[in-house]
Write a protein that holds these residues in place. Structure first.
Motif, mmCIF file in Angstrom:
data_model
loop_
_atom_site.group_PDB
_atom_site.id
_atom_site.type_symbol
_atom_site.label_atom_id
_atom_site.label_comp_id
_atom_site.label_asym_id
_atom_site.label_seq_id
_atom_site.Cartn_x
_atom_site.Cartn_y
_atom_site.Cartn_z
ATOM 1 N N LEU A 186 4.862 -4.262 -3.966
ATOM 2 C CA LEU A 186 4.957 -3.428 -2.772
ATOM 3 C C LEU A 186 5.750 -4.137 -1.670
ATOM 4 C CD1 LEU A 186 3.811 -0.790 -1.443
ATOM 5 C CD2 LEU A 186 1.950 -2.205 -0.599
ATOM 6 N N ASP A 187 6.819 -3.519 -1.213
ATOM 7 C CA ASP A 187 7.593 -4.062 -0.091
ATOM 8 C C ASP A 187 7.359 -3.207 1.150
ATOM 9 O OD1 ASP A 187 8.733 -6.267 -1.355
ATOM 10 O OD2 ASP A 187 10.350 -5.048 -2.196
ATOM 11 N N ASP A 188 7.563 -1.904 1.010
ATOM 12 C CA ASP A 188 7.360 -0.996 2.138
ATOM 13 C C ASP A 188 5.878 -0.954 2.475
ATOM 14 O OD1 ASP A 188 10.032 -0.429 2.070
ATOM 15 O OD2 ASP A 188 9.816 1.497 1.024
ATOM 16 N N GLY A 189 5.556 -1.250 3.702
ATOM 17 C CA GLY A 189 4.177 -1.195 4.156
ATOM 18 C C GLY A 189 3.383 -2.462 3.923
ATOM 19 N N ARG A 190 3.979 -3.458 3.266
ATOM 20 C CA ARG A 190 3.248 -4.700 2.979
ATOM 21 C C ARG A 190 2.802 -5.380 4.277
ATOM 22 N NH1 ARG A 190 3.086 -6.907 -1.731
ATOM 23 N NH2 ARG A 190 2.012 -8.871 -1.974
ATOM 24 N N GLU A 191 3.711 -5.459 5.246
ATOM 25 C CA GLU A 191 3.358 -6.102 6.514
ATOM 26 C C GLU A 191 2.249 -5.317 7.211
ATOM 27 O OE1 GLU A 191 5.269 -7.447 10.824
ATOM 28 O OE2 GLU A 191 6.624 -6.906 9.174
ATOM 29 N N GLU A 192 2.364 -4.008 7.230
ATOM 30 C CA GLU A 192 1.363 -3.175 7.897
ATOM 31 C C GLU A 192 -0.007 -3.335 7.246
ATOM 32 O OE1 GLU A 192 0.547 1.578 8.533
ATOM 33 O OE2 GLU A 192 2.610 0.907 8.257
ATOM 34 N N LEU A 193 -0.043 -3.335 5.910
ATOM 35 C CA LEU A 193 -1.310 -3.511 5.186
ATOM 36 C C LEU A 193 -1.889 -4.906 5.424
ATOM 37 C CD1 LEU A 193 -0.471 -1.803 1.777
ATOM 38 C CD2 LEU A 193 -2.097 -0.998 3.478
ATOM 39 N N THR A 194 -1.037 -5.900 5.420
ATOM 40 C CA THR A 194 -1.494 -7.271 5.639
ATOM 41 C C THR A 194 -2.082 -7.408 7.042
ATOM 42 O OG1 THR A 194 0.183 -8.070 4.098
ATOM 43 C CG2 THR A 194 -0.811 -9.699 5.553
ATOM 44 N N ARG A 195 -1.414 -6.824 8.039
ATOM 45 C CA ARG A 195 -1.941 -6.850 9.414
ATOM 46 C C ARG A 195 -3.303 -6.157 9.497
ATOM 47 N NH1 ARG A 195 1.327 -8.317 13.569
ATOM 48 N NH2 ARG A 195 3.547 -8.552 13.081
ATOM 49 N N ALA A 196 -3.421 -5.001 8.846
ATOM 50 C CA ALA A 196 -4.689 -4.260 8.885
ATOM 51 C C ALA A 196 -5.813 -5.085 8.249
ATOM 52 C CB ALA A 196 -4.538 -2.923 8.165
ATOM 53 N N LEU A 197 -5.526 -5.743 7.135
ATOM 54 C CA LEU A 197 -6.542 -6.572 6.480
ATOM 55 C C LEU A 197 -6.900 -7.787 7.333
ATOM 56 C CD1 LEU A 197 -5.233 -6.356 2.794
ATOM 57 C CD2 LEU A 197 -7.265 -5.249 3.741
ATOM 58 N N LEU A 198 -5.914 -8.384 8.005
ATOM 59 C CA LEU A 198 -6.171 -9.516 8.887
ATOM 60 C C LEU A 198 -6.984 -9.075 10.105
ATOM 61 C CD1 LEU A 198 -5.786 -12.513 9.442
ATOM 62 C CD2 LEU A 198 -3.606 -11.969 10.535
ATOM 63 N N ASP A 199 -6.649 -7.919 10.669
ATOM 64 C CA ASP A 199 -7.422 -7.396 11.809
ATOM 65 C C ASP A 199 -8.877 -7.168 11.418
ATOM 66 O OD1 ASP A 199 -5.248 -7.450 13.512
ATOM 67 O OD2 ASP A 199 -4.765 -5.318 13.265
ATOM 68 N N ASP A 200 -9.105 -6.589 10.243
ATOM 69 C CA ASP A 200 -10.477 -6.369 9.776
ATOM 70 C C ASP A 200 -11.219 -7.696 9.607
ATOM 71 O OD1 ASP A 200 -10.191 -3.636 9.707
ATOM 72 O OD2 ASP A 200 -9.937 -3.507 7.532
ATOM 73 N N ALA A 201 -10.532 -8.690 9.066
ATOM 74 C CA ALA A 201 -11.158 -9.997 8.874
ATOM 75 C C ALA A 201 -11.438 -10.666 10.212
ATOM 76 C CB ALA A 201 -10.260 -10.886 8.016
ATOM 77 N N ALA A 202 -10.523 -10.526 11.163
ATOM 78 C CA ALA A 202 -10.671 -11.180 12.478
ATOM 79 C C ALA A 202 -11.934 -10.710 13.189
ATOM 80 C CB ALA A 202 -9.437 -10.905 13.340
ATOM 81 N N ALA A 203 -12.365 -9.485 12.932
ATOM 82 C CA ALA A 203 -13.570 -8.963 13.566
ATOM 83 C C ALA A 203 -14.813 -9.741 13.134
ATOM 84 C CB ALA A 203 -13.722 -7.478 13.233
ATOM 85 N N GLU A 204 -14.726 -10.474 12.068
ATOM 86 C CA GLU A 204 -15.872 -11.230 11.556
ATOM 87 C C GLU A 204 -16.003 -12.624 12.184
ATOM 88 O OE1 GLU A 204 -18.062 -9.890 9.345
ATOM 89 O OE2 GLU A 204 -16.888 -8.040 9.479
#
Length: 193
Positions: free
Chosen positions: A96-114
């Motif tokens: 996956l190239d398209d959207g990889r950065e967006e998905l990675t940011r979303a997963l990092l944001d979810d993790a940061a909440a912890e």
């Protein structure tokens, strides 16, 4: 009446009696033979019923066994198809190239909440995503790229301070989505069956 006549009469009587005994013996032998033949026929018929019952039982067992084997083969084939589909999806996610950065940011944001704000967080990711992760992590205070993690993408974040480890990889998301939708996927793949 002479002695000869008496002897002859006795002989005639003995012959008649012997003939009578022979006739009775023949009649009794015929009766025994008829009973034996009747018994033999009954035994033969009973044995034939037993053999037919045994044949029917074996036929049913083999039929049941064949049906079970066919069902197991179908299930195995379905598992193989599902595995192939999963591997194809996995390969598509890895590439996956398209959207990889967006998905990675979303997963990092979810993790940061912890994590707490003052935690120092080490972030691991796929080797091919190192540049992407380092770029994204510049926007997060206390977060740093710590190395490679064997996954399709996404992140694993951990902090020794708060003893928290969050695994937000593409693999874990894919596994969760796959499990949640496995029935639907199976129905779509095998709807004719």
């Amino acid at each position: 009446m002479s002695l000869e006549t008496v002897v002859e009469d006795i002989r005639d009587e003995a012959r008649a009696r012997a003939e009578e005994i022979r006739d009775e013996a023949d009649a009794e032998a015929e009766e025994i033979l008829a009973q034996a033949e009747s018994d033999a026929e009954e035994i033969r018929e009973q044995r034939q019923r037993e053999v037919e019952r045994q044949i029917d039982q074996e036929r049913e067992q083999k039929l049941s066994s064949a049906k079970l084997e066919a069902k197991q083969d179908r299930l195995e084939a379905k598992r193989d198809v599902l595995q192939d589909v999963y591997e194809a999806v996995e390969a598509a996610v890895a590439d996956l190239d398209d959207g990889r950065e967006e998905l990675t940011r979303a997963l990092l944001d979810d993790a940061a909440a912890e994590f707490d704000e003052d935690d120092e967080v080490k972030v691991y990711g796929r080797a091919d995503d190192q540049d992407l992760l380092e770029s994204i992590l510049e926007e997060y205070d206390g977060y740093e790229y710590a190395g490679e993690f064997d996954c399709l993408g996404g992140i694993v974040a951990e902090s020794e301070t708060s003893r928290v480890r969050v695994k937000n990889t593409f693999d874990s998301v894919l596994d969760e989505v796959w499990e949640d939708n496995l029935r639907s996927i199976s129905e779509q793949l095998f709807e004719d069956q």
